[in-house]
Motif scaffolding. Structure first.
Motif, mmCIF file in Angstrom:
data_model
loop_
_atom_site.group_PDB
_atom_site.id
_atom_site.type_symbol
_atom_site.label_atom_id
_atom_site.label_comp_id
_atom_site.label_asym_id
_atom_site.label_seq_id
_atom_site.Cartn_x
_atom_site.Cartn_y
_atom_site.Cartn_z
ATOM 1 N N HIS A 142 0.863 -1.182 0.000
ATOM 2 C CA HIS A 142 0.000 0.000 0.000
ATOM 3 C C HIS A 142 0.897 1.229 0.000
ATOM 4 O O HIS A 142 2.087 1.138 0.343
ATOM 5 C CB HIS A 142 -0.926 0.007 1.222
ATOM 6 N N LYS A 233 1.023 1.575 -6.891
ATOM 7 C CA LYS A 233 -0.077 2.507 -6.622
ATOM 8 C C LYS A 233 -0.046 3.718 -7.546
ATOM 9 O O LYS A 233 -1.076 4.347 -7.793
ATOM 10 C CB LYS A 233 -0.027 2.968 -5.158
ATOM 11 N N SER A 257 -1.900 -4.536 -4.194
ATOM 12 C CA SER A 257 -1.834 -3.064 -4.201
ATOM 13 C C SER A 257 -3.121 -2.430 -4.710
ATOM 14 O O SER A 257 -3.229 -1.207 -4.755
ATOM 15 C CB SER A 257 -0.664 -2.602 -5.083
ATOM 16 N N ARG A 258 -4.060 -3.281 -5.123
ATOM 17 C CA ARG A 258 -5.333 -2.817 -5.704
ATOM 18 C C ARG A 258 -5.102 -1.962 -6.959
ATOM 19 O O ARG A 258 -5.734 -0.914 -7.156
ATOM 20 C CB ARG A 258 -6.161 -2.060 -4.672
ATOM 21 N N THR A 259 -4.182 -2.415 -7.792
ATOM 22 C CA THR A 259 -3.904 -1.752 -9.058
ATOM 23 C C THR A 259 -4.682 -2.443 -10.175
ATOM 24 O O THR A 259 -4.654 -3.673 -10.264
ATOM 25 C CB THR A 259 -2.393 -1.819 -9.378
ATOM 26 N N ASN A 278 -12.488 -11.011 -11.753
ATOM 27 C CA ASN A 278 -11.481 -10.582 -10.775
ATOM 28 C C ASN A 278 -10.197 -10.100 -11.440
ATOM 29 O O ASN A 278 -9.228 -9.776 -10.763
ATOM 30 C CB ASN A 278 -11.167 -11.685 -9.765
ATOM 31 N N ASP A 302 -14.588 -1.747 -12.300
ATOM 32 C CA ASP A 302 -13.386 -1.768 -11.458
ATOM 33 C C ASP A 302 -13.306 -3.129 -10.748
ATOM 34 O O ASP A 302 -14.169 -3.465 -9.940
ATOM 35 C CB ASP A 302 -13.465 -0.630 -10.432
ATOM 36 N N THR A 304 -10.567 -4.138 -8.913
ATOM 37 C CA THR A 304 -9.422 -4.149 -8.005
ATOM 38 C C THR A 304 -9.719 -4.844 -6.676
ATOM 39 O O THR A 304 -8.861 -5.536 -6.133
ATOM 40 C CB THR A 304 -8.919 -2.715 -7.742
ATOM 41 N N GLU A 305 -10.926 -4.683 -6.151
ATOM 42 C CA GLU A 305 -11.250 -5.334 -4.882
ATOM 43 C C GLU A 305 -11.352 -6.843 -5.067
ATOM 44 O O GLU A 305 -10.876 -7.620 -4.212
ATOM 45 C CB GLU A 305 -12.552 -4.782 -4.316
ATOM 46 N N TYR A 308 -7.838 -8.093 -5.355
ATOM 47 C CA TYR A 308 -7.217 -8.107 -4.029
ATOM 48 C C TYR A 308 -7.646 -9.345 -3.243
ATOM 49 O O TYR A 308 -6.824 -9.998 -2.580
ATOM 50 C CB TYR A 308 -7.606 -6.843 -3.265
ATOM 51 N N ASN A 309 -8.899 -9.688 -3.317
ATOM 52 C CA ASN A 309 -9.400 -10.860 -2.589
ATOM 53 C C ASN A 309 -8.762 -12.154 -3.086
ATOM 54 O O ASN A 309 -8.530 -13.082 -2.297
ATOM 55 C CB ASN A 309 -10.926 -10.943 -2.699
#
Length: 343
Positions: A142, A233, A257-259, A278, A302, A304-305, A308-309
């Motif tokens: 992050h 990021k 990093s949720r990129t 995903n 989007d 990214t979440e 991330y999961n």
């Protein structure tokens, strides 16, 4: 239990995926309270070998004589050796035979994914193969808004500039040729490739392509883990155009990093990731260009979440528990082999 985490040529591999994997092993063992050493002169009860250099193989032979269990980590396959360095395709069959000798020298082989397990099982190994991800430290990946702003400023990026990022060795297998072509097609975007290799290890055609790259493709070389944390990021899109992987630690880093991330649609990611759910997948340069533009123009959902999961499934803490299980199995197999209770 005390584990010797072994790697040959530590300085040379420190900037590679194997070097990062060893760091993750250290964190994983710390998370579950397992003692480890990096010192070959220290006493240990099990060797976890990460490299395939001759001295690594000789360590496995010495451990066999000393009745010490060995877990051999299969970071490499014949498939991901190809299209890497000068002459790699020519010597790939010999490389495969060397891999077989190394991986057969212990009690158990670890490999990061079911895909890479399938590959090396086809080599005809005589030892069991266990899947243990290289893992990801979710707490690290992050960056603050100020860090991102300062990082982009050091690159000379304006607030409205769109940054496309790739991380890894700039070799054919990693997709460097498609990356160069994309930069040519998209002159209004800023492309960055972080990672370096001695240019004399690259085939002449790849070397020339890199030298002739467009002005909007920047290749600053290797940057350390602290800076790459911010780079993910700072990027608008992370592109992973690799043709072959055993897992892809940099992919896990980008997702953690949720990129927004785009990968090549290759067999290893067939069941692991679902396109449009995903992650985004592409096959051709046209597809990559189309998806990148749609992500940046917010014409696609989007993900990214969701990405991330998927990365979170491979968090370091989970890897520590898996390593304990594999180590215990290796010890049991060694005891069965020599007919003694080692501990």
């Amino acid at each position: 239990m005390k584990v010797y985490l072994h790697s040959g040529f530590e300085k040379q591999i420190a900037k590679s995926g194997v070097g990062r994997a060893i760091k993750h092993q250290m964190m994983a063992l710390e998370s579950v309270g397992i003692e480890y050493t990096l010192d070959s002169e220290s006493e240990y009860t099990l060797a976890h070998i990460n490299t395939i250099f001759p001295e690594s193989f000789m360590l496995a032979m010495r451990c066999k004589e000393a009745k010490i269990p060995v877990v051999y980590h299969a970071h490499s396959t014949e498939e991901d050796f190809k299209d890497s360095f000068v002459g790699s395709n020519t010597v790939a069959p010999l490389f495969k035979q060397w891999l077989i000798a190394c991986y057969n020298s212990g009690q158990i082989v670890i490999t990061p994914t079911e895909y890479s397990k399938k590959l090396i099982l086809n080599y005809g190994l005589k030892v069991p193969v266990e899947v243990v991800s290289n893992g990801i430290d979710l707490n690290f990946w992050h960056a603050t808004d100020d860090e991102v702003k300062n990082f982009r400023s050091t690159l000379g990026l304006k607030p409205d500039d769109k940054m496309i990022l790739a991380v890894g060795l700039p070799i054919k297998r990693k997709g460097i040729l498609d990356y160069i072509e994309l930069a040519k097609r998209m002159p209004d975007y800023k492309f960055y490739w972080f990672g370096q290799i001695d240019e004399f290890l690259l085939p002449i055609d790849i070397r020339n392509k890199i030298k002739e790259r467009p002005n909007n493709l920047y290749m600053p070389g290797y940057i350390d883990r602290e800076k790459i944390r911010i780079a993910y990021k700072a990027a608008n899109v992370y592109l992973f155009p690799t043709h072959e992987e055993t897992e892809g630690i940099v992919l896990l880093e980008a997702l953690a990093s949720r990129t927004p991330t785009v990968i090549r649609d290759i067999p290893i990611y067939k069941d692991w990731f679902q396109n449009g759910e995903n992650i985004y997948k592409a096959n051709t340069v046209d597809d990559f260009e189309n998806i990148i533009k749609k992500i940046i123009n917010k014409e696609l959902p989007d993900l990214t979440e969701a990405g991330y999961n998927k990365a979170a499934e491979k968090r370091i803490e989970n890897i520590g528990q898996r390593l304990i299980s594999v180590y215990e199995k290796a010890i049991a197999l060694k005891e069965e082999e020599i007919g003694l209770n080692l501990f």
